[in-house]
Structures are given as C-alpha cells and as structure tokens.
Enzyme design. Structure first.
Site, PDB file in Angstrom:
ATOM      1  N   ASN A   6      -6.467   0.441   8.118  1.00 44.34           N
ATOM      2  CA  ASN A   6      -5.816  -0.050   9.335  1.00 44.34           C
ATOM      3  C   ASN A   6      -4.313  -0.230   9.189  1.00 44.34           C
ATOM      4  O   ASN A   6      -3.576  -0.089  10.166  1.00 44.34           O
ATOM      5  CB  ASN A   6      -6.458  -1.388   9.729  1.00 44.34           C
ATOM      6  CG  ASN A   6      -5.625  -2.181  10.702  1.00 44.34           C
ATOM      7  OD1 ASN A   6      -5.516  -1.837  11.873  1.00 44.34           O
ATOM      8  ND2 ASN A   6      -5.018  -3.267  10.216  1.00 44.34           N
TER       9      ASN A   6
ATOM     10  N   LEU B 279       0.793  -1.222   0.000  1.00 37.54           N
ATOM     11  CA  LEU B 279       0.000   0.000   0.000  1.00 37.54           C
ATOM     12  C   LEU B 279       0.826   1.273   0.000  1.00 37.54           C
ATOM     13  O   LEU B 279       0.281   2.362  -0.229  1.00 37.54           O
ATOM     14  CB  LEU B 279      -0.969  -0.014   1.180  1.00 37.54           C
ATOM     15  CG  LEU B 279      -2.023  -1.123   1.127  1.00 37.54           C
ATOM     16  CD1 LEU B 279      -2.892  -1.089   2.381  1.00 37.54           C
ATOM     17  CD2 LEU B 279      -2.886  -1.023  -0.118  1.00 37.54           C
TER      18      LEU B 279
ATOM     19  N   GLN C 138       5.042  10.417  21.656  1.00 35.07           N
ATOM     20  CA  GLN C 138       5.708   9.208  22.164  1.00 35.07           C
ATOM     21  C   GLN C 138       7.212   9.404  22.227  1.00 35.07           C
ATOM     22  O   GLN C 138       7.888   8.861  23.080  1.00 35.07           O
ATOM     23  CB  GLN C 138       5.371   8.010  21.265  1.00 35.07           C
ATOM     24  CG  GLN C 138       5.993   6.699  21.729  1.00 35.07           C
ATOM     25  CD  GLN C 138       5.595   5.537  20.832  1.00 35.07           C
ATOM     26  OE1 GLN C 138       4.418   5.338  20.558  1.00 35.07           O
ATOM     27  NE2 GLN C 138       6.578   4.786  20.355  1.00 35.07           N
TER      28      GLN C 138
ATOM     29  N   GLU D 259      -2.642   1.135  23.885  1.00 36.47           N
ATOM     30  CA  GLU D 259      -1.767  -0.025  24.094  1.00 36.47           C
ATOM     31  C   GLU D 259      -2.566  -1.298  23.788  1.00 36.47           C
ATOM     32  O   GLU D 259      -3.392  -1.723  24.582  1.00 36.47           O
ATOM     33  CB  GLU D 259      -1.250  -0.047  25.531  1.00 36.47           C
ATOM     34  CG  GLU D 259      -0.593   1.245  25.987  1.00 36.47           C
ATOM     35  CD  GLU D 259       0.667   1.593  25.208  1.00 36.47           C
ATOM     36  OE1 GLU D 259       1.270   0.687  24.604  1.00 36.47           O
ATOM     37  OE2 GLU D 259       1.041   2.783  25.194  1.00 36.47           O
TER      38      GLU D 259
ATOM     39  N   ASN E  23       4.554   1.568  13.314  1.00 37.29           N
ATOM     40  CA  ASN E  23       5.248   2.561  14.130  1.00 37.29           C
ATOM     41  C   ASN E  23       6.747   2.372  13.905  1.00 37.29           C
ATOM     42  O   ASN E  23       7.402   1.582  14.577  1.00 37.29           O
ATOM     43  CB  ASN E  23       4.882   2.387  15.606  1.00 37.29           C
ATOM     44  CG  ASN E  23       5.322   3.561  16.448  1.00 37.29           C
ATOM     45  OD1 ASN E  23       6.192   4.335  16.058  1.00 37.29           O
ATOM     46  ND2 ASN E  23       4.735   3.699  17.621  1.00 37.29           N
TER      47      ASN E  23
ATOM     48  N   TYR F 229       5.171   8.555  12.299  1.00 35.06           N
ATOM     49  CA  TYR F 229       3.963   7.844  12.734  1.00 35.06           C
ATOM     50  C   TYR F 229       2.996   8.783  13.441  1.00 35.06           C
ATOM     51  O   TYR F 229       1.784   8.747  13.207  1.00 35.06           O
ATOM     52  CB  TYR F 229       4.375   6.693  13.653  1.00 35.06           C
ATOM     53  CG  TYR F 229       3.266   5.740  14.012  1.00 35.06           C
ATOM     54  CD1 TYR F 229       2.657   4.947  13.045  1.00 35.06           C
ATOM     55  CD2 TYR F 229       2.848   5.600  15.330  1.00 35.06           C
ATOM     56  CE1 TYR F 229       1.642   4.067  13.375  1.00 35.06           C
ATOM     57  CE2 TYR F 229       1.839   4.715  15.673  1.00 35.06           C
ATOM     58  CZ  TYR F 229       1.246   3.943  14.697  1.00 35.06           C
ATOM     59  OH  TYR F 229       0.243   3.061  15.026  1.00 35.06           O
TER      60      TYR F 229
ATOM     61  N   THR G 166      -0.894  -6.729  20.030  1.00 42.17           N
ATOM     62  CA  THR G 166      -0.808  -7.244  18.666  1.00 42.17           C
ATOM     63  C   THR G 166       0.555  -7.910  18.448  1.00 42.17           C
ATOM     64  O   THR G 166       1.502  -7.665  19.208  1.00 42.17           O
ATOM     65  CB  THR G 166      -0.961  -6.111  17.648  1.00 42.17           C
ATOM     66  OG1 THR G 166       0.164  -5.207  17.794  1.00 42.17           O
ATOM     67  CG2 THR G 166      -2.257  -5.345  17.859  1.00 42.17           C
TER      68      THR G 166
ATOM     69  N   SER H 267      -3.974   6.129  16.246  1.00 43.24           N
ATOM     70  CA  SER H 267      -3.168   5.865  17.441  1.00 43.24           C
ATOM     71  C   SER H 267      -3.099   7.082  18.348  1.00 43.24           C
ATOM     72  O   SER H 267      -3.109   8.229  17.875  1.00 43.24           O
ATOM     73  CB  SER H 267      -1.747   5.469  17.024  1.00 43.24           C
ATOM     74  OG  SER H 267      -0.845   5.586  18.111  1.00 43.24           O
ATOM     75  N   LYS H 268      -2.980   6.820  19.631  1.00 51.38           N
ATOM     76  CA  LYS H 268      -2.869   7.891  20.628  1.00 51.38           C
ATOM     77  C   LYS H 268      -1.615   8.726  20.442  1.00 51.38           C
ATOM     78  O   LYS H 268      -1.514   9.822  21.009  1.00 51.38           O
ATOM     79  CB  LYS H 268      -2.906   7.298  22.042  1.00 51.38           C
ATOM     80  CG  LYS H 268      -1.907   6.183  22.336  1.00 51.38           C
ATOM     81  CD  LYS H 268      -0.616   6.652  22.930  1.00 51.38           C
ATOM     82  CE  LYS H 268       0.266   5.474  23.321  1.00 51.38           C
ATOM     83  NZ  LYS H 268       1.626   5.892  23.723  1.00 51.38           N
TER      84      LYS H 268
END
Length: 263
Positions: A91, A65, A149, A187, A95, A155, A190, A142-143
């Site tokens: 989806n 993709l 982070q 969190e 990261n 990301y 996965t 994502s948070k």
C-alpha cells in the site's frame, strides 16, 4: 460475516496512516494480527495502540521501503516475531509530482523506488511464507495508471506497474494457490489527499469540483471502504478471485461522463 481471519498474520505497508491504517484496523476487527510497516515508528506504534485498544494484537516494524535492505529486514522481523505470513497488502506510496517536463532521471528512478520497487521486494521476500500458508496478496493501486493525471510520470508509471504485476504474479503463483488482486483507488479521503488539497489556492472549491465528478453520491471514497474490500480479498471468502483489478471508486473511472453533477 466471519472471514476466517482469526490469528492470520497480514503485513500492511504504509499501515500507519490513511488507507493502510484503515486496513490494519479492519483486519484487527476480524481477529487477524496486522503487521504495521512504516518509516516512522512513533506513527506505527500509535496504530498498534489502537489495535490493542480493540483487544487484539499487532506488530510494528520500522522500515524505509525505498531502501531494498529495509524491505528484506521488515519481512525477516515479521517472521522472527510471528513465525508466519498469511497475507500481504502493498500500500505504501506517494503521489510525488515527478512529471515528464518537471522531472529528471534521478527523480523518476527515486519515484519508482518510493512507489513500485518495494511492491516487488516485499512480495519477493514474503513469497516463501505465503507459499506455506497459501496466502493472499492485495496491491493498492491508483486510477492514474488508467486515466493519467498530468505532471506525475513516476507515480503513474508505478501504478501501471502495480497493475501489471498483479496479473503477472497471479499467473506465476497459481501453482502455490496464492491469490493476487489489486484495488484501484480514485479519489479517497486520506490525510495525504487532505494535505494536497490544503496547498491549493481554493481548496474547498477544488474539492467540490472533484466530488461533483464522482458518480456515486458525489463524495470521496473513504479509507474504510477500501479496507473492507481488501480484507475480503485477503480472506478465504474470495477463494476463487485472483488477477483482478477491482475499482473501489464510486464509478469514477468507468461510468459515463454524462453522470457528472450539473449545477
């Protein structure tokens, strides 16, 4: 609850593993026809086999993709094989640790292609079919877009973009009764997350520190918990929900820090 998803065609990017796989299986259990889009056809086929073992149908489409032409082809193959698209779950992503100090122009742009640009392209190529079906779009986010982070500029920027595009598309697609929502993940347990933890010096200790910070039950979110919300948002049971950023994170982002587990 019957979500009225029987025979609905839903494209799921990154559908072979983790959250994507959980969404595919949840869709199949509702009688939908998931389209598993991923870079490795063997992985895609394994999930299709799981769906068939449930007595349901699925389609596997191999696509890298980060290549724009593969995004277009994935949608073309879906329409050629199944004739319609009723839902899209963006989806796929990684990261990848492209930071401000550690990265450069090429790495940053590559990260955007891996994590954001295909969200736009998959939606762009699907939109005519979604107009015909009055379908639904779910973006997995994502948070990192909200909390930061460290050392992950590509990301984090991509997830900020995912959140912004969720609201932008919800507005643009109002005339066509296409709903657009995002699920913000913090969190989640996965395979990708497990692989990252395994690279650390003290993986078990680090994982415990992380779970202690998750207010609800001090545990990781499961892919299935993300998937259940995604399937609901794809269904007509959420028929007046659009433009929402829904956090399925055990309260990680918004609840008071004083709730952090004390030892």
């Amino acid at each position: 609850m019957d979500l009225n998803l029987k025979d609905k065609v839903v494209v799921v990017t990154g559908g072979a593993k983790g959250i994507g796989r959980a969404v595919v299986l949840a869709l199949a259990k509702e009688g939908a026809i998931p389209v598993v889009v991923g870079r490795k056809q063997d992985d895609n086929n394994r999930v299709v086999a799981e769906v068939k073992a449930l007595g349901e149908k699925a389609l596997a489409v191999q696509a890298e993709l980060s290549k724009p032409e593969d995004c277009a082809r994935a949608i073309q193959e879906t329409l050629s094989a199944l004739g319609r698209i009723d839902g899209l779950v963006n989806n796929a992503g990684h990261n990848d640790g492209v930071g401000l100090l550690s990265g450069n122009y090429e790495k940053f742009v590559e990260s955007l292609h891996k994590n954001l640009i295909h969200y736009y392209l998959m939606t762009h190529h699907s939109v005519d079919a979604l107009r015909a079906s009055k379908g639904s779009i779910v973006n997995i986010s994502s948070k990192t877009a909200e909390t930061g982070q460290g050392n992950t500029s590509g990301y984090a920027a991509s997830n900020g973009g995912r959140n912004a595009l969720t609201r932008e598309w919800a507005v643009e697609l109002l005339p066509y009764s296409i709903r657009v929502n995002a699920i913000v993940v913090a969190e989640c347990a996965t395979p990708q997350y497990d692989s990252w933890i395994a690279t650390l010096d003290n993986p078990e200790e680090t994982l415990k520190k992380i779970t202690d910070r998750i207010p609800f039950e001090h545990r990781m979110t499961t892919p299935e918990e993300i998937a259940h919300t995604a399937v609901f948002l794809l269904s007509d049971k959420s028929s007046h929900t659009t433009g929402q950023l829904i956090h399925v994170d055990g309260g990680y982002v918004h609840l008071d820090r004083s709730l952090i587990k004390q030892h």
